[in-house]
Scaffold this motif. Structure first.
Motif, PDB file in Angstrom:
ATOM      1  N   GLY A   9       0.811  -1.211  -0.075  1.00  0.00           N
ATOM      2  CA  GLY A   9      -0.063   0.118  -0.021  1.00  0.00           C
ATOM      3  C   GLY A   9       0.742   1.171  -0.122  1.00  0.00           C
ATOM      4  N   GLY A  10       0.680   2.125  -0.905  1.00  0.00           N
ATOM      5  CA  GLY A  10       1.338   3.351  -1.149  1.00  0.00           C
ATOM      6  C   GLY A  10       0.576   4.511  -0.810  1.00  0.00           C
ATOM      7  N   GLY A  11      -0.351   4.552   0.133  1.00  0.00           N
ATOM      8  CA  GLY A  11      -1.053   5.760   0.280  1.00  0.00           C
ATOM      9  C   GLY A  11      -0.460   6.444   1.669  1.00  0.00           C
ATOM     10  N   PRO A  12      -1.005   7.334   2.373  1.00  0.00           N
ATOM     11  CA  PRO A  12      -0.066   8.128   3.302  1.00  0.00           C
ATOM     12  C   PRO A  12       0.166   7.144   4.200  1.00  0.00           C
ATOM     13  CG  PRO A  12      -2.002   9.227   2.831  1.00  0.00           C
ATOM     14  CD  PRO A  12      -2.142   7.929   1.904  1.00  0.00           C
ATOM     15  N   ALA A  13      -0.456   6.174   4.745  1.00  0.00           N
ATOM     16  CA  ALA A  13      -0.182   5.158   6.093  1.00  0.00           C
ATOM     17  C   ALA A  13       1.261   4.520   5.429  1.00  0.00           C
ATOM     18  CB  ALA A  13      -1.344   4.131   6.440  1.00  0.00           C
ATOM     19  N   PHE A  58       1.056  15.084  -3.556  1.00  0.00           N
ATOM     20  CA  PHE A  58       1.441  14.605  -2.260  1.00  0.00           C
ATOM     21  C   PHE A  58       2.149  13.127  -2.379  1.00  0.00           C
ATOM     22  CE2 PHE A  58       0.713  11.870   1.373  1.00  0.00           C
ATOM     23  CZ  PHE A  58       0.871  12.639   2.336  1.00  0.00           C
ATOM     24  N   ARG A  59       1.517  12.426  -3.474  1.00  0.00           N
ATOM     25  CA  ARG A  59       2.420  11.055  -3.598  1.00  0.00           C
ATOM     26  C   ARG A  59       3.540  11.216  -4.088  1.00  0.00           C
ATOM     27  NH1 ARG A  59       1.767   5.724  -4.841  1.00  0.00           N
ATOM     28  NH2 ARG A  59       2.935   4.917  -6.842  1.00  0.00           N
ATOM     29  N   ARG A  60       3.966  12.079  -5.167  1.00  0.00           N
ATOM     30  CA  ARG A  60       5.137  12.589  -5.840  1.00  0.00           C
ATOM     31  C   ARG A  60       6.474  12.849  -4.666  1.00  0.00           C
ATOM     32  NH1 ARG A  60       8.474  16.357  -6.999  1.00  0.00           N
ATOM     33  NH2 ARG A  60       7.187  17.954  -5.973  1.00  0.00           N
ATOM     34  N   ILE A  61       5.817  13.826  -3.756  1.00  0.00           N
ATOM     35  CA  ILE A  61       6.688  14.133  -2.831  1.00  0.00           C
ATOM     36  C   ILE A  61       7.213  13.175  -1.945  1.00  0.00           C
ATOM     37  CG2 ILE A  61       6.866  15.978  -0.681  1.00  0.00           C
ATOM     38  CD1 ILE A  61       5.037  17.795  -2.404  1.00  0.00           C
ATOM     39  N   ALA A  62       6.337  12.461  -1.256  1.00  0.00           N
ATOM     40  CA  ALA A  62       6.444  11.119  -0.471  1.00  0.00           C
ATOM     41  C   ALA A  62       7.129  10.401  -0.881  1.00  0.00           C
ATOM     42  CB  ALA A  62       5.075  10.671   0.001  1.00  0.00           C
ATOM     43  N   LEU A  63       7.020   9.875  -2.147  1.00  0.00           N
ATOM     44  CA  LEU A  63       7.943   8.809  -2.887  1.00  0.00           C
ATOM     45  C   LEU A  63       9.198   9.400  -2.870  1.00  0.00           C
ATOM     46  CD1 LEU A  63       5.792   6.990  -5.437  1.00  0.00           C
ATOM     47  CD2 LEU A  63       6.908   6.058  -3.578  1.00  0.00           C
ATOM     48  N   GLU A  64       9.292  10.501  -3.342  1.00  0.00           N
ATOM     49  CA  GLU A  64      10.801  11.299  -3.548  1.00  0.00           C
ATOM     50  C   GLU A  64      11.473  11.018  -2.140  1.00  0.00           C
ATOM     51  OE1 GLU A  64      11.693  15.901  -3.916  1.00  0.00           O
ATOM     52  OE2 GLU A  64      11.351  14.861  -5.931  1.00  0.00           O
ATOM     53  N   GLU A  65      10.825  11.611  -1.089  1.00  0.00           N
ATOM     54  CA  GLU A  65      11.476  11.424   0.280  1.00  0.00           C
ATOM     55  C   GLU A  65      11.726  10.202   0.695  1.00  0.00           C
ATOM     56  OE1 GLU A  65       9.272  15.620   2.098  1.00  0.00           O
ATOM     57  OE2 GLU A  65       8.719  13.523   2.703  1.00  0.00           O
ATOM     58  N   ASP A  73      13.247   0.025  -1.171  1.00  0.00           N
ATOM     59  CA  ASP A  73      12.944  -0.425  -2.626  1.00  0.00           C
ATOM     60  C   ASP A  73      11.430   0.073  -2.567  1.00  0.00           C
ATOM     61  OD1 ASP A  73      15.314  -1.280  -3.193  1.00  0.00           O
ATOM     62  OD2 ASP A  73      14.943  -3.332  -2.721  1.00  0.00           O
ATOM     63  N   HIS A  74      11.030   0.691  -3.981  1.00  0.00           N
ATOM     64  CA  HIS A  74       9.594   1.002  -4.475  1.00  0.00           C
ATOM     65  C   HIS A  74       9.324   0.078  -5.417  1.00  0.00           C
ATOM     66  CE1 HIS A  74       6.555   3.431  -6.453  1.00  0.00           C
ATOM     67  NE2 HIS A  74       6.067   2.933  -5.426  1.00  0.00           N
ATOM     68  N   LEU A  75       8.262  -1.019  -5.365  1.00  0.00           N
ATOM     69  CA  LEU A  75       7.751  -1.650  -6.407  1.00  0.00           C
ATOM     70  C   LEU A  75       6.346  -1.120  -6.844  1.00  0.00           C
ATOM     71  CD1 LEU A  75       9.286  -4.955  -5.239  1.00  0.00           C
ATOM     72  CD2 LEU A  75      10.445  -3.563  -6.618  1.00  0.00           C
ATOM     73  N   GLN A  76       6.329  -0.860  -8.142  1.00  0.00           N
ATOM     74  CA  GLN A  76       4.807  -0.487  -8.463  1.00  0.00           C
ATOM     75  C   GLN A  76       4.148  -1.506  -9.243  1.00  0.00           C
ATOM     76  OE1 GLN A  76       4.112   3.639  -9.689  1.00  0.00           O
ATOM     77  NE2 GLN A  76       2.980   2.980 -11.337  1.00  0.00           N
ATOM     78  N   ASN A  77       3.521  -2.463  -8.454  1.00  0.00           N
ATOM     79  CA  ASN A  77       2.760  -3.451  -9.060  1.00  0.00           C
ATOM     80  C   ASN A  77       1.752  -4.095  -8.036  1.00  0.00           C
ATOM     81  OD1 ASN A  77       2.187  -5.481 -11.000  1.00  0.00           O
ATOM     82  ND2 ASN A  77       4.461  -5.823 -11.098  1.00  0.00           N
ATOM     83  N   GLU A  78       0.974  -4.755  -8.085  1.00  0.00           N
ATOM     84  CA  GLU A  78      -0.125  -5.261  -7.313  1.00  0.00           C
ATOM     85  C   GLU A  78       0.196  -6.407  -6.846  1.00  0.00           C
ATOM     86  OE1 GLU A  78      -4.883  -6.124  -7.797  1.00  0.00           O
ATOM     87  OE2 GLU A  78      -4.138  -4.266  -8.456  1.00  0.00           O
ATOM     88  N   VAL A  79       0.049  -6.733  -5.526  1.00  0.00           N
ATOM     89  CA  VAL A  79       0.356  -8.082  -4.810  1.00  0.00           C
ATOM     90  C   VAL A  79      -1.064  -9.056  -4.895  1.00  0.00           C
ATOM     91  CG1 VAL A  79       0.867  -9.119  -2.550  1.00  0.00           C
ATOM     92  CG2 VAL A  79       1.902  -6.763  -3.261  1.00  0.00           C
TER      93      VAL A  79
END
Length: 308
Positions: A9-13, A58-65, A73-79
């Motif tokens: 999950g790549g939301g705020p939490a 918001f997501r762009r800034i958070a992922l950059e940080e 490691d950030h993986l953009q896919n679905e579990v």
């Protein structure tokens, strides 16, 4: 490689949990499908320094940080599957990639199921919303409609009086108001309509009228509709998690589920109102629990090795 923690999950939490664990020098993978629940929202509110930010920004800034920490490691896919193993957990994504992790955080959130009313979705996120704290300011002093099929309708109507005194309260044909609550609302000059709603009518995202099944029609320029919340993914059910009465995943209040090594962050546990700031805070708290548990386990192993 076995990660110390995986986050689904790549939301705020999930992102805030990743930030805390990255800063704690923990090896982790955060996996998300980039389909956030608030994507329909033009702006997120109530988060200090980020009031009015778009979900995309918001997501762009958070992922950059988060990605600035080398152990993340950030993986953009679905579990697609999660299983417990002797070392912790094994995850498989839609590309067939298998990941192993000692600890797992589910930050998968919830999804809304709204009443099946014609015209709702073209207006959703523009003039029809769910959360008054998120969007009440933008609709202040307008003629509003409040729709809920659930017992929270009375509370929501009272709450919305902070933003507008011009309210029509609708049960959409359900028994979501007691006789006493109806009397109290009507004593405040709030119109209560209990017949089913047939359609929301508007153009270019702006609500103009609410039409009822009996042919009645009222002019409104905005409103709030209460959805039913359900888990976004079936992982909790597959892992046999203990659930709360409201459908959330039960935790100890610090993110730990009843399953060893499994943690829940954000809306999936229903720990707070559905706001970015609450989800992010819960992600931080849960990540600290994960780090503490890893610390205790590692310290025990190191101490045993040194004294053995």
């Amino acid at each position: 490689m076995i990660y110390e923690c995986a986050i689904i999950g790549g939301g705020p939490a999930g992102l805030n949990a990743a930030l805390i664990l990255g800063r704690a020098r923990r090896s982790l993978a955060i996996i998300d499908n980039n389909r956030p629940r608030n994507a329909v929202t033009h702006a997120s509110h109530g988060f200090i320094t980020r009031d009015g930010v778009t979900p995309t920004e918001f997501r762009r800034i958070a992922l950059e940080e988060v990605k600035s920490y080398p152990s993340v490691d950030h993986l953009q896919n679905e579990v697609v599957s999660v299983d417990t193993t002797q070392f912790g957990f094994e995850l498989v994504d839609s590309a067939g990639l298998r990941l192993q992790a000692r600890k797992l955080i589910l930050a998968t959130g919830v999804k809304e199921i709204y009443p099946d009313i014609e015209g709702f979705y073209p207006l959703y996120g523009k003039s029809l919303f769910n959360c008054p704290y998120c969007d009440g300011w933008e609709l202040q002093d307008q003629p509003l409609v409040v729709v809920s099929e659930y017992p929270n309708l009375f509370h929501k109507a009272k709450l919305l009086l902070n933003w507008s005194k011009n309210l029509v309260v609708c049960t959409n044909g359900k028994a979501s108001l007691s006789d006493e609550h109806k009397k109290q609302l009507q004593s405040m000059d709030i119109v209560v309509m209990e017949q089913p709603i047939s359609a929301f009518i508007g153009q270019n995202g702006r609500l103009e009228h609410v039409r009822f099944a009996d042919g009645a029609q009222i002019p409104r320029t905005g409103g709030f509709v209460t959805p039913k919340f359900v888990q976004s993914f079936p992982f909790a059910e597959r892992l046999d998690c203990e659930m709360t009465a409201s459908g959330g995943i039960k935790t100890d209040g610090k993110g730990r589920s009843a399953i060893p090594g499994l943690y829940i962050a954000g809306d999936a546990s229903y720990v707070a109102p559905s706001q970015v700031v609450f989800a992010a805070a819960d992600g931080s708290r849960t990540a600290m629990s994960v780090n503490m548990d890893l610390t205790e386990e590692d310290f025990t192993v190191r101490r045993s090795a040194s004294t053995g």
